[in-house]
Design an enzyme around this catalytic site. Structure first.
Site, PDB file in Angstrom:
ATOM      1  N   HIS A  24       1.248   4.399   4.457  1.00  0.00           N
ATOM      2  CA  HIS A  24       0.456   5.079   3.434  1.00  0.00           C
ATOM      3  C   HIS A  24       0.941   6.509   3.246  1.00  0.00           C
ATOM      4  O   HIS A  24       1.149   6.963   2.115  1.00  0.00           O
ATOM      5  CB  HIS A  24      -1.012   5.102   3.847  1.00  0.00           C
ATOM      6  CG  HIS A  24      -1.646   3.747   3.939  1.00  0.00           C
ATOM      7  ND1 HIS A  24      -2.913   3.557   4.437  1.00  0.00           N
ATOM      8  CD2 HIS A  24      -1.181   2.516   3.599  1.00  0.00           C
ATOM      9  CE1 HIS A  24      -3.214   2.269   4.391  1.00  0.00           C
ATOM     10  NE2 HIS A  24      -2.170   1.622   3.899  1.00  0.00           N
ATOM     11  N   SER A  47       0.799  -1.220   0.000  1.00  0.00           N
ATOM     12  CA  SER A  47       0.000   0.000   0.000  1.00  0.00           C
ATOM     13  C   SER A  47       0.835   1.275   0.000  1.00  0.00           C
ATOM     14  O   SER A  47       0.411   2.290  -0.542  1.00  0.00           O
ATOM     15  CB  SER A  47      -0.957   0.007   1.197  1.00  0.00           C
ATOM     16  OG  SER A  47      -1.866  -1.044   1.110  1.00  0.00           O
TER      17      SER A  47
END
Length: 330
Positions: A237, A185
């Site tokens: 992230h 991610s």
């Protein structure tokens, strides 16, 4: 994992795995953009290779996990043999144990800093906590990555993907010490950040740019907002997003619209610059910030500094406590 559950940031069998999972779609319609017809249209092959590699690494992790051998009677889908999943109490994402992920290269602060296993900053982005985690990330990668690779080529998109994954791992290690982390991610958020900076730096050559900007910002806010849920590594992230955002200014500026047509102009006619002045300014600022940021973050990491000591409120970025969960366990 330092506990009994497996999250997207995994722990080594005794803790948690925090997954870097994306639950939104990153796709934006390319019809929003006015692209010079003379530009090269690339064939996407690197993104499919990334997808295949991630799937292969998940199968490898399941093979080495071999649930029936070390946890007989508690495996899920036992008809899969050694590829059967860990108990859902240990891993609700249908995957291996956190100890298996740690053996194969999951990100864990102690291993990286005290045992000098810096390679984990890269290997963790190729591991996933479970089938749900893997499918969510690979669908996002296909939606974003293929279109970007078709427009900008495999070299630039590959660099953004890998460096963003690395940047996410570095920031994650600075703030999270008690769990392990796996997932692509951070790299995916890097592609998302690059999409945003690419839209900004090439603003003057696009049509429908206002709608594209609003759509992209909504997608970013939603996906970062989901990162405040427990068991999700939002530091990865954010680190990936910031890295990709800066790399987009460096690697993805487009020439001024019609610049390529100037090659056919008669000699003596003034030719405008390939890029606008603001694109050069953004390029310079971004490359300085990227280099300085990586140097500072890596020095802090390998000196053993804890990012939470410098930012006491930053823990809310990755988990907001409610009556339903306790962030201290994350």
């Amino acid at each position: 994992m330092r506990g009994e559950d497996l999250e997207n940031r995994g722990g080594g069998g005794t803790g948690e795995v925090k997954s870097r999972a994306n639950n939104g779609s990153y796709s934006l319609s390319s019809s929003s953009y006015m692209i010079d017809d003379s530009e090269t249209r690339w064939t996407s092959w690197l993104v499919p290779v990334f997808v295949v590699t991630n799937v292969a690494m998940f199968l490898v992790s399941m093979y080495f996990n071999n649930c029936p051998k070390h946890n007989p009677g508690n495996c899920v889908a036992r008809f899969l043999g050694r590829f059967s999943f860990e108990s859902l109490k240990l891993n609700p994402l249908f995957g291996p144990s956190s100890s298996t992920l740690e053996r194969l290269g999951a990100l864990e602060w102690t291993e990286v800093v005290q045992k000098h296993q810096g390679w984990r900053l890269v290997t963790c982005i190729w591991l996933h906590a479970g089938v749900i985690h893997l499918v969510a990330n690979m669908l996002s990668l296909v939606f974003i990555g293929i279109r970007l690779e078709q427009q900008f080529g495999f070299v630039r998109i590959g660099v953004i993907y890998l460096l963003s994954g690395f940047g996410g791992s570095v920031l994650s290690s600075l703030f999270i010490r008690n769990n392990i982390s796996v997932g692509a991610s951070g790299a995916l958020f890097g592609l998302l950040g690059a999409m945003l900076s690419e839209l900004i730096t090439n603003w003057t050559i696009y049509t429908n740019k206002g709608a594209a900007m609003i759509t992209l910002l909504v997608i970013i806010v939603i996906n970062l907002g989901l990162g405040i849920l427990p068991h999700v590594d939002n530091y990865a992230h954010i680190g990936g997003f910031l890295t990709g955002f800066l790399l987009g200014f460096i690697l993805l500026p487009r020439p001024q619209f019609g610049w390529l047509d100037q090659r056919n102009l008669p000699a003596g006619i003034p030719v405008k610059s390939k890029y606008k002045a603001y694109q050069y300014v953004l390029w310079f600022i971004s490359i300085v910030l990227l280099i300085v940021g990586f140097i500072v973050a890596l020095v802090m990491l390998f000196r053993g500094e804890n990012g939470n000591d410098h930012c006491p409120w930053c823990h809310y970025v990755t988990c907001v406590p409610t009556s339903r969960w306790n962030c201290d366990k994350n």
